[in-house]
Scaffold this active site. Structure first.
Site, PDB file in Angstrom:
ATOM      1  N   ARG A 163       0.818  -1.218   0.000  1.00  0.00           N
ATOM      2  CA  ARG A 163       0.000   0.000   0.000  1.00  0.00           C
ATOM      3  C   ARG A 163       0.849   1.264   0.000  1.00  0.00           C
ATOM      4  O   ARG A 163       0.474   2.281   0.566  1.00  0.00           O
ATOM      5  CB  ARG A 163      -0.961   0.022   1.189  1.00  0.00           C
ATOM      6  CG  ARG A 163      -1.685  -1.278   1.454  1.00  0.00           C
ATOM      7  CD  ARG A 163      -2.569  -1.673   0.307  1.00  0.00           C
ATOM      8  NE  ARG A 163      -3.789  -0.871   0.247  1.00  0.00           N
ATOM      9  CZ  ARG A 163      -4.716  -0.988  -0.721  1.00  0.00           C
ATOM     10  NH1 ARG A 163      -4.529  -1.862  -1.690  1.00  0.00           N
ATOM     11  NH2 ARG A 163      -5.787  -0.236  -0.703  1.00  0.00           N
TER      12      ARG A 163
ATOM     13  N   PHE B  22       4.155 -17.908 -17.158  1.00  0.00           N
ATOM     14  CA  PHE B  22       5.437 -17.188 -17.182  1.00  0.00           C
ATOM     15  C   PHE B  22       5.467 -16.165 -16.058  1.00  0.00           C
ATOM     16  O   PHE B  22       4.473 -15.904 -15.416  1.00  0.00           O
ATOM     17  CB  PHE B  22       5.680 -16.514 -18.536  1.00  0.00           C
ATOM     18  CG  PHE B  22       4.588 -15.581 -18.985  1.00  0.00           C
ATOM     19  CD1 PHE B  22       4.608 -14.233 -18.634  1.00  0.00           C
ATOM     20  CD2 PHE B  22       3.526 -16.045 -19.759  1.00  0.00           C
ATOM     21  CE1 PHE B  22       3.610 -13.366 -19.039  1.00  0.00           C
ATOM     22  CE2 PHE B  22       2.530 -15.191 -20.184  1.00  0.00           C
ATOM     23  CZ  PHE B  22       2.563 -13.853 -19.815  1.00  0.00           C
TER      24      PHE B  22
ATOM     25  N   TYR C  94      -4.976  -6.366 -11.315  1.00  0.00           N
ATOM     26  CA  TYR C  94      -4.451  -5.806 -12.555  1.00  0.00           C
ATOM     27  C   TYR C  94      -5.464  -5.080 -13.425  1.00  0.00           C
ATOM     28  O   TYR C  94      -5.080  -4.397 -14.379  1.00  0.00           O
ATOM     29  CB  TYR C  94      -3.742  -6.910 -13.347  1.00  0.00           C
ATOM     30  CG  TYR C  94      -2.511  -7.397 -12.623  1.00  0.00           C
ATOM     31  CD1 TYR C  94      -1.344  -6.642 -12.644  1.00  0.00           C
ATOM     32  CD2 TYR C  94      -2.528  -8.563 -11.873  1.00  0.00           C
ATOM     33  CE1 TYR C  94      -0.210  -7.057 -11.960  1.00  0.00           C
ATOM     34  CE2 TYR C  94      -1.401  -8.983 -11.179  1.00  0.00           C
ATOM     35  CZ  TYR C  94      -0.246  -8.227 -11.226  1.00  0.00           C
ATOM     36  OH  TYR C  94       0.874  -8.620 -10.538  1.00  0.00           O
TER      37      TYR C  94
END
Length: 424
Positions: free
Chosen positions: A101, A424, A134
């Site tokens: 954060r 990956f 994301y």
């Protein structure tokens, strides 16, 4: 005064690491992934060969100690129709628990995506450990994966008839054979499979034990399917446990590491081979496409039960024009997309025109928008896995013209779902 958990720390230095800082960076990465912090010298050197890319391995440093990690590398991603676009592949993302954060990931992500845009990458890619992170950086889940567990005795397959029915053959091979035959096979698959990504030489060395990142290495089995003409059309890597019942009954499970096939006959032959191995009562498929043929290659598809289904490859579009022009389309038509992008990397209004031959052109426009969507929603539409009608129902795409979502689906949806075979 100690900053609060949500206060950005501008005194923390975020920058590309030097090679001499790699051990500290690797310790921070291990800590973030809850692995043993210190790596052996052999393991560290192997990781250095894979993970250190000058200028693309980022770290956050507080008082000289690395407290966050981020790495990207060059990749190619297959678009619908088979064209490969340059991608910025993101991995090794971690923030030490004491420094959450503080805006460190946001700073590292902004640096990397800006560099990728300047390089000319069309998209950025990653495999997300956690779903909620994301989307705020413009990534959307563009492919999904499914794992099946096959109850072998229930399949209805006759183990006495396990040989391919099409004149081909399955052979066991060694790691050296895989390193010779695998790259060409994968390139052929990648040209056919939207969502597939390129593999490096190091990938093949790691998958076959020539390069080892872990203290223990358990060599898998490798099998190759060759067509009647002798061409390699499929390959599988698998391992087996050693489980026996109380009555001296074998109850072994085969776990597939990866299976590549460029032809349905190769898929059928390899799955049947795996289900015919003596002592094996279960086969775990590994990560497959959600519409994989596997269940319906069995006489009883119910023998293959879904173990896990989850998002897999996340994609962030960096260049809308090049992305939309790289892929092919299912029908002719025209659509104006208003793409919003909080990071300012790919936002704008674009007209897509698809021709009867499947090709498309795209350009910025001042015409009224048909659909408005965030750049994160563009990614799954671009790879053909998502429905604009469904996204509109979820409130994630807004129709500016009635019927535009259905028209978008007619242009963008694909007959088979995209799939990324790789982590990956």
């Amino acid at each position: 005064m100690t900053p609060s958990a949500a206060t950005p720390r501008t005194d923390i230095d975020v920058r590309p690491i030097t090679e001499t800082e790699f051990a500290d960076w690797n310790r921070a990465l291990n800590t973030g992934f809850l692995r043993e912090p210190t790596s052996s010298e052999e393991n560290l050197e192997a990781r250095r060969r894979l993970c250190f890319t000058p200028g693309r391995s980022l770290g956050a440093f507080d008082g000289g100690r690395c407290v966050a990690t981020f790495r990207s590398f060059a990749q190619e991603l297959t678009a619908v129709g088979g064209a490969a676009v340059p991608a910025d592949a993101i991995t090794n993302v971690s923030v030490t628990p004491t420094h959450r954060r503080r805006g460190l990931l946001t700073r590292m992500m902004a640096q990397d995506l800006a560099a990728a845009k300047e390089r000319g990458d069309v998209v950025a890619t990653l495999v997300a450990a956690e779903y909620p992170i994301y989307g705020r950086y413009g990534f959307g889940p563009a492919t999904w994966s499914t794992e099946w567990t096959v109850d072998v005795p229930r399949t209805g397959l006759d183990p006495r008839r396990s040989h391919p029915e099409c004149g081909g053959r399955v052979d066991l091979v060694d790691a050296e054979d895989v390193r010779k035959l695998g790259p060409d096979l994968h390139e052929r698959l990648r040209a056919l499979q939207p969502g597939a990504v390129s593999r490096t030489d190091v990938w093949w060395k790691t998958a076959t034990g020539a390069v080892r990142f872990h203290p223990t290495w358990n060599e898998p089995f490798f099998a190759v399917y060759r067509s009647a003409g002798g061409e390699v059309e499929g390959m599988v890597s698998y391992a087996a446990d050693d489980t026996w019942g109380d009555s001296k009954q074998p109850l072994n499970t085969v776990r597939v590491n990866w299976l590549l096939a460029v032809d349905p006959a190769a898929e059928r032959a390899l799955w049947r081979y795996l289900c015919s191995i003596d002592w094996v009562v279960k086969v775990k498929s590994g990560w497959r496409a959600p519409d994989d043929l596997l269940p319906f290659l069995l006489p009883d598809p119910r023998a293959a039960a879904v173990t896990t289904q989850a998002d897999w490859l996340w994609v962030r579009v960096l260049d809308v024009v090049r992305a939309l022009e790289a892929r092919t389309y299912e029908a002719a038509g025209s659509l104006v997309l208003e793409v919003t992008d909080g990071a300012g990397l790919a936002g704008g209004r674009y007209r897509l025109r698809a021709s009867e031959d499947g090709t498309g052109t795209c350009a910025t426009t001042t015409d009224d928008a048909d659909l408005t969507l965030d750049v994160a929603e563009l990614a799954p539409l671009w790879l053909g896995d998502e429905s604009a009608v469904r996204l509109a129902a979820l409130g994630r795409v807004r129709e500016e013209r009635a019927g535009a979502a259905r028209e978008a689906d007619a242009l963008l949806r694909t007959s088979r779902r995209p799939w990324c075979p790789d982590m990956f």
